[in-house]
Design a protein around this motif. Structure first.
Motif, PDB file in Angstrom:
ATOM      1  N   GLY A  15    -108.611  -5.926   3.235  1.00 47.52           N
ATOM      2  CA  GLY A  15    -108.557  -5.379   4.649  1.00 47.52           C
ATOM      3  C   GLY A  15    -109.729  -6.016   5.160  1.00 47.52           C
ATOM      4  N   SER A  16    -110.339  -7.068   4.566  1.00 51.05           N
ATOM      5  CA  SER A  16    -111.576  -7.413   5.286  1.00 51.05           C
ATOM      6  C   SER A  16    -111.466  -8.964   5.234  1.00 51.05           C
ATOM      7  N   SER A  17    -112.098  -9.561   6.153  1.00 48.73           N
ATOM      8  CA  SER A  17    -112.153 -10.967   6.321  1.00 48.73           C
ATOM      9  C   SER A  17    -113.680 -11.455   6.045  1.00 48.73           C
ATOM     10  N   SER A  18    -114.596 -10.819   5.855  1.00 48.41           N
ATOM     11  CA  SER A  18    -115.958 -10.905   5.906  1.00 48.41           C
ATOM     12  C   SER A  18    -116.316 -11.040   4.164  1.00 48.41           C
ATOM     13  N   PRO A  19    -116.453 -12.240   3.514  1.00 46.07           N
ATOM     14  CA  PRO A  19    -117.114 -12.194   1.984  1.00 46.07           C
ATOM     15  C   PRO A  19    -118.304 -11.684   1.910  1.00 46.07           C
ATOM     16  N   LEU A  20    -118.590 -10.702   0.750  1.00 50.66           N
ATOM     17  CA  LEU A  20    -119.888 -10.341   0.179  1.00 50.66           C
ATOM     18  C   LEU A  20    -120.326 -11.246  -0.759  1.00 50.66           C
ATOM     19  N   ALA A  21    -121.694 -11.286  -1.017  1.00 46.94           N
ATOM     20  CA  ALA A  21    -122.224 -11.841  -1.894  1.00 46.94           C
ATOM     21  C   ALA A  21    -122.393 -11.202  -3.260  1.00 46.94           C
ATOM     22  N   ALA A  22    -122.167 -11.797  -4.487  1.00 52.83           N
ATOM     23  CA  ALA A  22    -122.085 -11.039  -5.756  1.00 52.83           C
ATOM     24  C   ALA A  22    -122.556 -12.043  -6.757  1.00 52.83           C
ATOM     25  N   THR A  23    -123.194 -11.484  -7.802  1.00 52.90           N
ATOM     26  CA  THR A  23    -123.970 -12.164  -8.783  1.00 52.90           C
ATOM     27  C   THR A  23    -123.171 -11.611 -10.239  1.00 52.90           C
ATOM     28  N   LEU A  24    -123.497 -12.554 -11.155  1.00 53.69           N
ATOM     29  CA  LEU A  24    -122.805 -12.373 -12.552  1.00 53.69           C
ATOM     30  C   LEU A  24    -123.567 -11.097 -13.510  1.00 53.69           C
ATOM     31  N   VAL A  25    -122.883 -10.015 -13.736  1.00 53.51           N
ATOM     32  CA  VAL A  25    -123.426  -9.377 -14.621  1.00 53.51           C
ATOM     33  C   VAL A  25    -123.284  -9.722 -16.212  1.00 53.51           C
ATOM     34  N   TYR A  26    -122.439  -9.990 -16.605  1.00 56.12           N
ATOM     35  CA  TYR A  26    -121.887 -10.822 -17.873  1.00 56.12           C
ATOM     36  C   TYR A  26    -120.523 -10.838 -18.007  1.00 56.12           C
ATOM     37  N   SER A  27    -120.402 -12.022 -18.616  1.00 55.93           N
ATOM     38  CA  SER A  27    -119.075 -12.930 -19.175  1.00 55.93           C
ATOM     39  C   SER A  27    -118.977 -12.931 -20.634  1.00 55.93           C
ATOM     40  N   TYR A  28    -117.732 -12.306 -21.111  1.00 52.27           N
ATOM     41  CA  TYR A  28    -117.420 -12.058 -22.314  1.00 52.27           C
ATOM     42  C   TYR A  28    -116.105 -12.889 -22.530  1.00 52.27           C
ATOM     43  N   PRO A  29    -116.413 -14.317 -22.676  1.00 45.74           N
ATOM     44  CA  PRO A  29    -114.954 -15.043 -22.948  1.00 45.74           C
ATOM     45  C   PRO A  29    -113.961 -14.703 -24.125  1.00 45.74           C
ATOM     46  N   ALA A  30    -114.754 -13.854 -25.324  1.00 47.13           N
ATOM     47  CA  ALA A  30    -114.051 -13.868 -26.598  1.00 47.13           C
ATOM     48  C   ALA A  30    -112.797 -12.819 -26.094  1.00 47.13           C
ATOM     49  N   ASN A  31    -112.864 -12.109 -24.811  1.00 44.93           N
ATOM     50  CA  ASN A  31    -111.729 -10.864 -24.676  1.00 44.93           C
ATOM     51  C   ASN A  31    -111.414 -11.311 -23.036  1.00 44.93           C
ATOM     52  N   ASP A  32    -111.740 -12.527 -22.651  1.00 47.71           N
ATOM     53  CA  ASP A  32    -111.709 -13.117 -21.343  1.00 47.71           C
ATOM     54  C   ASP A  32    -111.780 -11.920 -20.022  1.00 47.71           C
ATOM     55  N   LEU A  33    -113.070 -11.415 -20.327  1.00 46.56           N
ATOM     56  CA  LEU A  33    -113.469 -10.233 -19.319  1.00 46.56           C
ATOM     57  C   LEU A  33    -114.755 -10.560 -18.915  1.00 46.56           C
ATOM     58  N   ALA A  34    -114.986 -10.205 -17.663  1.00 50.39           N
ATOM     59  CA  ALA A  34    -116.499 -10.274 -17.123  1.00 50.39           C
ATOM     60  C   ALA A  34    -116.614  -9.275 -15.949  1.00 50.39           C
ATOM     61  N   VAL A  35    -117.840  -8.990 -15.775  1.00 53.56           N
ATOM     62  CA  VAL A  35    -118.235  -7.819 -14.551  1.00 53.56           C
ATOM     63  C   VAL A  35    -119.032  -8.920 -13.635  1.00 53.56           C
ATOM     64  N   ILE A  36    -119.029  -8.545 -12.449  1.00 58.00           N
ATOM     65  CA  ILE A  36    -119.975  -9.080 -11.340  1.00 58.00           C
ATOM     66  C   ILE A  36    -120.229  -7.963 -10.651  1.00 58.00           C
ATOM     67  N   LYS A  37    -121.143  -8.129  -9.782  1.00 53.22           N
ATOM     68  CA  LYS A  37    -121.910  -7.087  -8.891  1.00 53.22           C
ATOM     69  C   LYS A  37    -122.146  -7.590  -7.511  1.00 53.22           C
ATOM     70  N   LEU A  38    -121.858  -6.657  -6.698  1.00 52.18           N
ATOM     71  CA  LEU A  38    -121.878  -7.010  -5.288  1.00 52.18           C
ATOM     72  C   LEU A  38    -123.471  -6.976  -5.135  1.00 52.18           C
TER      73      LEU A  38
ATOM     74  N   THR B  49    -116.649  -9.054 -46.332  1.00 57.16           N
ATOM     75  CA  THR B  49    -116.671  -7.974 -45.458  1.00 57.16           C
ATOM     76  C   THR B  49    -116.959  -8.267 -44.126  1.00 57.16           C
ATOM     77  N   LEU B  50    -116.011  -8.002 -43.118  1.00 50.94           N
ATOM     78  CA  LEU B  50    -115.850  -8.656 -41.856  1.00 50.94           C
ATOM     79  C   LEU B  50    -116.957  -8.238 -40.968  1.00 50.94           C
ATOM     80  N   GLY B  51    -117.607  -9.076 -40.174  1.00 51.09           N
ATOM     81  CA  GLY B  51    -118.666  -8.539 -39.072  1.00 51.09           C
ATOM     82  C   GLY B  51    -117.914  -8.139 -37.772  1.00 51.09           C
ATOM     83  N   THR B  52    -118.867  -8.300 -36.692  1.00 53.23           N
ATOM     84  CA  THR B  52    -118.257  -8.079 -35.399  1.00 53.23           C
ATOM     85  C   THR B  52    -118.327  -9.135 -34.598  1.00 53.23           C
ATOM     86  N   LEU B  53    -117.239  -9.417 -33.832  1.00 54.97           N
ATOM     87  CA  LEU B  53    -116.921 -10.465 -33.044  1.00 54.97           C
ATOM     88  C   LEU B  53    -118.067 -10.527 -31.822  1.00 54.97           C
TER      89      LEU B  53
END
Length: 364
Positions: free
Chosen positions: A113-136, A360-364
């Motif tokens: 519902g907005s046309s004005s973009p807000l700036a955000a920066t990367l918190v963390y990207s975890y490609p092993a599960n194709d997930l990421a968090v960014i923060k306004l 003995t398996l480790g953690t990804l």
């Protein structure tokens, strides 16, 4: 084990379904910031087809869910790529796909519902599960965090809506059902990605298109079932999109990993099993060299599970437990069904010598 393997460049998967084979590609961030060309027309006069009758109760539920959840779905611009995201909390954290953020660390986020973009920066990207968090950078008041569902209660046949920004068409909604749960999907290796293998994906018939990645798959209780990530394309002539086959990362996985990224700035416990190696697919060449088809070990993490078991670069893994391994992708799919701390027999080849050892398996 439900599994799928990618073949097409970018993000595509081969999925045996009924009598055919499908390829699936990420719905993804790579819409290049372009928008779809849209035209509209209205039918008038005596030849117009009347609108079909619709259950008012179901239609009301659809409208209430759209009104309740769509304000939590945002558009993310990363360079010249476009994707979607979901408002996670009122502090400005937003969850999305790792392939939406790519290698960027700064973003423009447009709220519904907005046309004005807000700036955000990367918190963390975890490609092993194709997930990421960014923060306004400066979260505005009135953010609408989404509510995430309990993935164990997601059932085949549930009505779901896919919300996002396909082809640059902001705040779009499509509908379908949960077609399957527990799918394991392997993304392809590319120049920019090692290719993730993601377990427990939710399969849906709701249309997912480029730009939808990172958006919401929602039930009619206004809860996020998963994050839209992949859409299928037909492996046959032309390779066009195969309608009705898309995949979403389940909500419980999203919340588990996102909470860690926000709290610790990284994923500290993925719950995913690993051998501590990087691999590539090796095919037997019948040259008498002793080469075997399997997952060829490229590198070994010092002190990791494989290193402790004596596995070295150049070895070729051909079996995990009783499951034959014929490719690097298949190795990832087998490991996705296991848990850290499990001890499993691993069969591998060192030249012409076949060795079996317990790891003995480790953690990804």
């Amino acid at each position: 084990m439900e599994s799928a393997a990618f073949r097409r460049p970018l993000r595509a998967l081969t999925l045996p379904v009924l009598a055919g084979v499908l390829l699936a590609a990420t719905a993804g961030c790579s819409s290049g910031g372009s928008s779809a060309s849209v035209s509209s027309a209205s039918a008038t006069g005596s030849g117009a087809t009347p609108a079909p009758s619709v259950s008012s109760d179901l239609q009301t539920q659809y409208e209430q869910t759209v009104a309740g959840v769509l304000p939590s779905v945002v558009q993310i611009t990363a360079g010249d790529s476009l994707g979607s995201g979901i408002v996670y909390d009122n502090k400005g954290d937003i969850v999305t796909n790792a392939h939406v953020v790519g290698g960027a660390t700064t973003f423009q986020v447009t709220l519904a519902g907005s046309s004005s973009p807000l700036a955000a920066t990367l918190v963390y990207s975890y490609p092993a599960n194709d997930l990421a968090v960014i923060k306004l950078t400066s979260p505005p008041p009135g953010l609408r965090p989404a509510v995430f569902a309990d993935s164990s209660k997601v059932a085949v046949g549930q009505i779901v809506l896919a919300m996002g920004n396909p082809l640059g068409l902001s705040s779009s909604v499509t509908q379908g059902i949960v077609s399957a749960v527990g799918r394991t999907v392997s993304e392809p290796r590319t120049a920019d990605s090692a290719g993730a293998t993601i377990p427990n994906m939710v399969q849906t018939s709701a249309a997912i298109n480029p730009g939808n990645s990172g958006g919401a798959l929602v039930n009619l209780s206004n809860q996020i079932v998963g994050i839209n990530t992949l859409a299928a394309t037909d492996s046959g002539e032309g390779g066009g999109q195969a309608p009705g086959i898309g995949f979403a990362i389940p909500a419980s996985t999203v919340t588990n990993l996102a909470d860690q990224m926000i709290k610790d700035g990284k994923v500290v416990d993925s719950g995913r099993a690993a051998l501590g190696i990087s691999t590539r697919t090796v095919l037997a060449d019948n040259s008498g060299s002793g080469a075997e088809t399997g997952a060829g070990v490229v590198s070994v993490t010092a002190g990791g599970p494989a290193a402790k078991a004596g596995i070295q670069p150049g070895d070729v893994i051909t079996k995990i437990g009783s499951t034959t391994v014929t490719s690097s992708v298949q190795l990832g799919e087998v490991l996705a069904t296991l848990r850290p701390g499990q001890q499993v027999p691993v069969t591998y080849h060192q030249g012409t010598v076949t060795t079996a050892t317990n790891v003995t398996l480790g953690t990804l």
